[in-house]
Design a protein around this motif. Structure first.
Motif, PDB file in Angstrom:
ATOM      1  N   ARG A 118       0.467  -1.640   0.167  1.00 10.24           N
ATOM      2  CA  ARG A 118       0.547   0.013   0.061  1.00 10.24           C
ATOM      3  C   ARG A 118       1.018   1.372   0.387  1.00 10.24           C
ATOM      4  O   ARG A 118       0.403   1.716  -0.892  1.00 10.24           O
ATOM      5  CB  ARG A 118      -0.996   0.011   1.400  1.00 10.24           C
ATOM      6  CG  ARG A 118      -2.507  -0.809   1.138  1.00 10.24           C
ATOM      7  CD  ARG A 118      -2.707  -0.471  -0.393  1.00 10.24           C
ATOM      8  NE  ARG A 118      -3.605   1.099   0.257  1.00 10.24           N
ATOM      9  CZ  ARG A 118      -3.815   1.536  -1.174  1.00 10.24           C
ATOM     10  NH1 ARG A 118      -3.933   1.321  -2.223  1.00 10.24           N
ATOM     11  NH2 ARG A 118      -4.514   2.226  -0.815  1.00 10.24           N
ATOM     12  N   VAL A 119       1.847   1.248   0.905  1.00 11.46           N
ATOM     13  CA  VAL A 119       2.878   2.462   0.247  1.00 11.46           C
ATOM     14  C   VAL A 119       3.478   2.483  -0.859  1.00 11.46           C
ATOM     15  O   VAL A 119       3.299   4.088  -1.198  1.00 11.46           O
ATOM     16  CB  VAL A 119       4.185   1.854   1.744  1.00 11.46           C
ATOM     17  CG1 VAL A 119       4.885   3.199   1.722  1.00 11.46           C
ATOM     18  CG2 VAL A 119       3.545   2.306   3.311  1.00 11.46           C
ATOM     19  N   SER A 120       3.786   1.612  -1.677  1.00  7.89           N
ATOM     20  CA  SER A 120       4.199   1.410  -2.780  1.00  7.89           C
ATOM     21  C   SER A 120       3.411   2.879  -3.593  1.00  7.89           C
ATOM     22  O   SER A 120       3.333   2.760  -4.535  1.00  7.89           O
ATOM     23  CB  SER A 120       4.731   0.565  -3.049  1.00  7.89           C
ATOM     24  OG  SER A 120       5.402   0.409  -4.471  1.00  7.89           O
ATOM     25  N   GLU A 121       2.354   1.717  -3.762  1.00  7.91           N
ATOM     26  CA  GLU A 121       0.551   2.133  -4.088  1.00  7.91           C
ATOM     27  C   GLU A 121       0.652   3.559  -4.051  1.00  7.91           C
ATOM     28  O   GLU A 121       0.732   4.538  -5.250  1.00  7.91           O
ATOM     29  CB  GLU A 121      -0.123   1.732  -4.489  1.00  7.91           C
ATOM     30  CG  GLU A 121      -0.334  -0.260  -4.264  1.00  7.91           C
ATOM     31  CD  GLU A 121      -1.493  -0.787  -4.108  1.00  7.91           C
ATOM     32  OE1 GLU A 121      -1.435  -1.783  -5.101  1.00  7.91           O
ATOM     33  OE2 GLU A 121      -2.453  -0.029  -3.763  1.00  7.91           O
ATOM     34  N   ARG A 170       9.813   6.878  -6.064  1.00 15.37           N
ATOM     35  CA  ARG A 170      11.171   5.443  -6.751  1.00 15.37           C
ATOM     36  C   ARG A 170      11.991   5.268  -5.860  1.00 15.37           C
ATOM     37  O   ARG A 170      12.650   5.086  -6.177  1.00 15.37           O
ATOM     38  CB  ARG A 170      11.238   6.366  -8.222  1.00 15.37           C
ATOM     39  CG  ARG A 170      10.202   6.634  -9.189  1.00 15.37           C
ATOM     40  CD  ARG A 170      10.447   6.799 -10.659  1.00 15.37           C
ATOM     41  NE  ARG A 170       9.858   7.252 -11.415  1.00 15.37           N
ATOM     42  CZ  ARG A 170      10.796   8.381 -12.096  1.00 15.37           C
ATOM     43  NH1 ARG A 170      11.290   7.917 -12.654  1.00 15.37           N
ATOM     44  NH2 ARG A 170       9.877   9.221 -12.624  1.00 15.37           N
ATOM     45  N   VAL A 171      11.581   5.793  -4.803  1.00 21.21           N
ATOM     46  CA  VAL A 171      12.698   5.181  -4.192  1.00 21.21           C
ATOM     47  C   VAL A 171      12.675   3.656  -3.163  1.00 21.21           C
ATOM     48  O   VAL A 171      11.081   3.113  -2.997  1.00 21.21           O
ATOM     49  CB  VAL A 171      13.056   6.089  -2.036  1.00 21.21           C
ATOM     50  CG1 VAL A 171      14.385   5.115  -1.518  1.00 21.21           C
ATOM     51  CG2 VAL A 171      13.418   7.521  -2.466  1.00 21.21           C
ATOM     52  N   VAL A 172      13.824   2.368  -3.840  1.00 20.75           N
ATOM     53  CA  VAL A 172      13.600   1.556  -3.515  1.00 20.75           C
ATOM     54  C   VAL A 172      14.606   0.851  -2.682  1.00 20.75           C
ATOM     55  O   VAL A 172      15.941   1.355  -2.814  1.00 20.75           O
ATOM     56  CB  VAL A 172      13.754   0.341  -5.175  1.00 20.75           C
ATOM     57  CG1 VAL A 172      13.750  -1.188  -3.994  1.00 20.75           C
ATOM     58  CG2 VAL A 172      12.146   1.176  -5.543  1.00 20.75           C
ATOM     59  N   ILE A 173      14.029   0.268  -1.470  1.00 18.53           N
ATOM     60  CA  ILE A 173      14.744   0.004  -0.746  1.00 18.53           C
ATOM     61  C   ILE A 173      14.614  -1.606   0.079  1.00 18.53           C
ATOM     62  O   ILE A 173      13.307  -1.986   0.694  1.00 18.53           O
ATOM     63  CB  ILE A 173      14.589   0.181   0.931  1.00 18.53           C
ATOM     64  CG1 ILE A 173      15.413   2.447   0.881  1.00 18.53           C
ATOM     65  CG2 ILE A 173      15.523   0.142   2.198  1.00 18.53           C
ATOM     66  CD1 ILE A 173      15.140   3.200   2.052  1.00 18.53           C
TER      67      ILE A 173
END
Length: 137
Positions: free
Chosen positions: A95-98, A121-124
């Motif tokens: 949900r945070v990603s969306e 677009r931060v990906v960890i």
């Protein structure tokens, strides 16, 4: 602070199949119980206010900065990940990603005093370890 954060995150992350009331209940239970999370929440808020020149107030950050909100949701999801509530943790991550366009795996370890500039677009990843007082541009 715990209630305000639980309410704001539950409103932002809710869907018709995941009502805000259910999310609030889950969030408030953990936030009132885990003072380490709340210390990190406050340290992050201070970090954004002190280090981001676009931040005009603590309330401005708390209500509007998606990097800050994504980080706080991650703190909750990370706790659930560590306490074997992995499906719930991954649900929050999704949900945070969306909603915020920030993808932080719930297994990632993140310190306190974190500032995400813009955050889109931060990906960890799961094995990432981030120390204290780190800025992401």
């Amino acid at each position: 602070m715990e209630s305000a954060l639980a309410n704001h995150l539950s409103t932002k992350l809710s869907t018709s199949s995941l009502p805000s009331g259910t999310l609030f209940y889950l969030f408030i239970g953990l936030l009132t119980e885990d003072q380490n999370i709340m210390r990190a929440v406050k340290d992050d808020l201070i970090a954004v206010k002190e280090r981001d020149p676009t931040c005009i107030s603590y309330v401005h950050c708390f209500l509007n900065f998606k990097g800050y909100l994504a980080c706080q949701a991650h703190r909750v999801a990370h706790n659930w990940w560590l306490t074997r509530r992995k499906i719930l943790a991954l649900l929050i991550q999704n949900r945070v990603s969306e909603v915020f366009a920030v993808d932080i795996h719930p297994g990632a370890k993140i310190g306190r005093g974190i500032l995400f500039y813009h955050a889109t677009r931060v990906v960890i990843g799961e094995t990432t370890v981030i120390g204290n007082n780190v800025n992401f541009a």
